[in-house]
Design a protein around this motif. Structure first.
Motif, short mmCIF file in Angstrom:
data_model
loop_
_atom_site.label_atom_id
_atom_site.label_comp_id
_atom_site.label_asym_id
_atom_site.label_seq_id
_atom_site.Cartn_x
_atom_site.Cartn_y
_atom_site.Cartn_z
N MET A 85 0.80 -1.28 -0.13
CA MET A 85 0.17 0.04 0.12
C MET A 85 0.78 1.24 -0.07
SD MET A 85 -3.18 1.28 2.45
CE MET A 85 -2.05 1.42 3.83
N ARG A 86 0.54 2.12 -0.95
CA ARG A 86 1.15 3.38 -0.91
C ARG A 86 0.48 4.60 -0.10
NH1 ARG A 86 4.96 0.54 -1.64
NH2 ARG A 86 6.01 0.13 -3.58
N GLN A 87 1.07 5.46 0.76
CA GLN A 87 0.38 6.20 1.54
C GLN A 87 1.15 7.82 0.97
OE1 GLN A 87 1.81 5.32 5.56
NE2 GLN A 87 -0.13 4.41 5.78
N LEU A 88 -0.03 8.46 0.79
CA LEU A 88 0.32 10.13 0.29
C LEU A 88 0.16 11.07 1.60
CD1 LEU A 88 -2.17 9.61 -2.45
CD2 LEU A 88 0.14 9.51 -2.81
N ARG A 89 1.66 11.80 1.30
CA ARG A 89 1.70 13.13 2.36
C ARG A 89 2.09 14.04 1.64
NH1 ARG A 89 1.39 9.48 5.89
NH2 ARG A 89 2.37 9.15 7.80
N LEU A 90 1.88 15.59 2.10
CA LEU A 90 2.31 16.52 1.40
C LEU A 90 3.78 16.62 1.91
CD1 LEU A 90 -0.57 19.13 1.95
CD2 LEU A 90 -0.12 17.68 -0.01
N THR A 91 4.42 17.38 0.86
CA THR A 91 5.79 17.58 1.14
C THR A 91 5.65 19.09 2.06
OG1 THR A 91 6.23 18.68 -0.81
CG2 THR A 91 6.77 16.34 -0.79
N ALA A 92 6.92 19.72 2.29
CA ALA A 92 7.05 20.90 2.85
C ALA A 92 6.59 21.88 1.65
CB ALA A 92 8.54 21.33 3.23
N LYS A 93 6.91 21.82 0.57
CA LYS A 93 6.39 22.35 -0.75
C LYS A 93 4.97 22.19 -0.90
CE LYS A 93 7.56 23.08 -5.54
NZ LYS A 93 8.08 22.51 -6.78
N GLY A 94 4.56 21.27 -0.62
CA GLY A 94 3.05 21.08 -0.70
C GLY A 94 2.28 21.65 0.07
N THR A 95 2.66 21.71 1.49
CA THR A 95 2.17 22.24 2.89
C THR A 95 2.10 23.84 2.40
OG1 THR A 95 2.93 20.47 4.14
CG2 THR A 95 2.17 22.73 5.22
N LEU A 96 3.09 24.40 1.70
CA LEU A 96 3.21 25.79 1.41
C LEU A 96 2.21 26.15 0.57
CD1 LEU A 96 7.15 26.85 1.46
CD2 LEU A 96 5.25 27.37 3.22
N LEU A 97 1.95 25.45 -0.47
CA LEU A 97 0.85 25.65 -1.50
C LEU A 97 -0.54 25.45 -0.96
CD1 LEU A 97 -0.14 26.42 -4.20
CD2 LEU A 97 0.45 24.00 -5.00
N GLU A 98 -0.71 24.44 -0.11
CA GLU A 98 -2.00 23.99 0.43
C GLU A 98 -2.41 25.33 1.36
OE1 GLU A 98 -5.38 22.84 2.77
OE2 GLU A 98 -3.30 23.31 3.35
N THR A 99 -1.38 25.63 2.28
CA THR A 99 -1.57 26.99 3.13
C THR A 99 -1.93 28.16 2.30
OG1 THR A 99 -0.24 25.88 4.68
CG2 THR A 99 -0.62 28.05 4.99
N ALA A 100 -1.21 28.34 1.21
CA ALA A 100 -1.52 29.66 0.48
C ALA A 100 -3.00 29.50 -0.13
CB ALA A 100 -0.63 29.80 -0.60
N LEU A 101 -3.40 28.40 -0.71
CA LEU A 101 -4.56 28.18 -1.01
C LEU A 101 -5.76 28.36 -0.01
CD1 LEU A 101 -4.00 25.01 -3.39
CD2 LEU A 101 -4.31 27.24 -4.11
N TRP A 102 -5.57 27.74 1.21
CA TRP A 102 -6.28 27.98 2.07
C TRP A 102 -6.46 29.46 2.77
CZ3 TRP A 102 -10.50 27.25 4.72
CH2 TRP A 102 -10.78 27.78 6.25
N GLU A 103 -5.22 30.08 2.98
CA GLU A 103 -5.16 31.49 3.31
C GLU A 103 -5.87 32.48 2.17
OE1 GLU A 103 -4.31 32.91 6.05
OE2 GLU A 103 -3.94 30.68 6.86
N ALA A 104 -6.15 32.16 0.99
CA ALA A 104 -6.88 32.81 -0.03
C ALA A 104 -8.33 32.62 0.06
CB ALA A 104 -6.46 32.45 -1.48
N GLN A 105 -8.87 31.64 0.71
CA GLN A 105 -10.21 31.45 0.82
C GLN A 105 -10.57 31.91 2.19
OE1 GLN A 105 -9.98 27.41 0.36
NE2 GLN A 105 -10.42 27.34 -1.89
N ARG A 106 -9.61 31.77 3.11
CA ARG A 106 -10.24 31.82 4.60
C ARG A 106 -10.86 33.47 4.78
NH1 ARG A 106 -7.82 33.49 9.49
NH2 ARG A 106 -5.83 33.93 8.29
N PRO A 107 -10.26 34.55 4.27
CA PRO A 107 -11.05 35.90 4.53
C PRO A 107 -12.50 35.83 4.17
CG PRO A 107 -8.75 36.23 3.60
CD PRO A 107 -9.24 34.71 3.68
N ARG A 108 -12.86 35.21 2.96
CA ARG A 108 -14.11 35.34 2.34
C ARG A 108 -14.94 34.40 3.06
NH1 ARG A 108 -15.12 35.55 -3.66
NH2 ARG A 108 -17.49 35.52 -3.82
N LEU A 109 -14.57 33.09 3.73
CA LEU A 109 -15.28 32.23 4.49
C LEU A 109 -15.57 32.99 5.83
CD1 LEU A 109 -13.60 28.86 3.81
CD2 LEU A 109 -16.16 29.34 3.34
N ALA A 110 -14.85 33.72 6.48
CA ALA A 110 -14.93 34.20 7.72
C ALA A 110 -15.86 35.41 7.48
CB ALA A 110 -13.27 34.71 8.19
#
Length: 143
Positions: A85-110
């Motif tokens: 079985m292969r498990q998937l995880r974000l790398t540090a680079k992936g975490t940065l991108l996912e955080t940037a995507l979330w931060e772009a959405q968060r103000p509108r949601l809040a």
């Protein structure tokens, strides 16, 4: 009800458009965004489980994962208890991108949640939970 569906569609589209510049800079699209989202929230998720969540074809998921793997946003490792079985995880680079995507959405949601108030937010949560069939998901059943 049709107006509600239209509003959900436009809200979803507009909300996810908030992070599209970061995706475009990386040469990625909304399918990649969805994969990043679920991998971030389920570290160590298997490819099969991600496929079940996304409800896309294996070919489409392979294309998305290959892009994310090649660009270093995601890593795939054998599971410690079952090396097949292969498990998937974000790398540090992936975490940065996912955080940037979330931060772009968060103000509108809040803003939307603050404006609606707690009772409306609770009601909205109930509607979304029913639409997503959270009870079935909690039991581990597929649609």
């Amino acid at each position: 009800m049709k107006q509600g569906v239209d509003l959900l569609f436009h809200a979803f589209s507009d909300l996810f458009a908030q992070g599209e510049s970061a995706l475009r800079e990386a040469g990625l699209g909304r399918a990649h965004h969805r994969a990043l989202h679920f991998i971030a929230r389920n570290p160590g998720i298997s490819v099969a489980a991600l496929l079940a969540i996304l409800k896309i074809t294996k070919q489409s998921l392979n294309r998305v994962l290959n892009d994310l793997l090649e660009q270093g946003f995601v890593e795939r490792r054998p599971a410690p208890d079952d090396r097949r079985m292969r498990q998937l995880r974000l790398t540090a680079k992936g975490t940065l991108l996912e955080t940037a995507l979330w931060e772009a959405q968060r103000p509108r949601l809040a803003h939307a949640f603050r404006e609606a108030g707690p009772d409306a937010v609770l009601g909205f949560r109930r509607v979304l939970s029913a639409l997503a069939d959270e009870d079935r998901r909690a039991r581990g059943e597929n649609a």
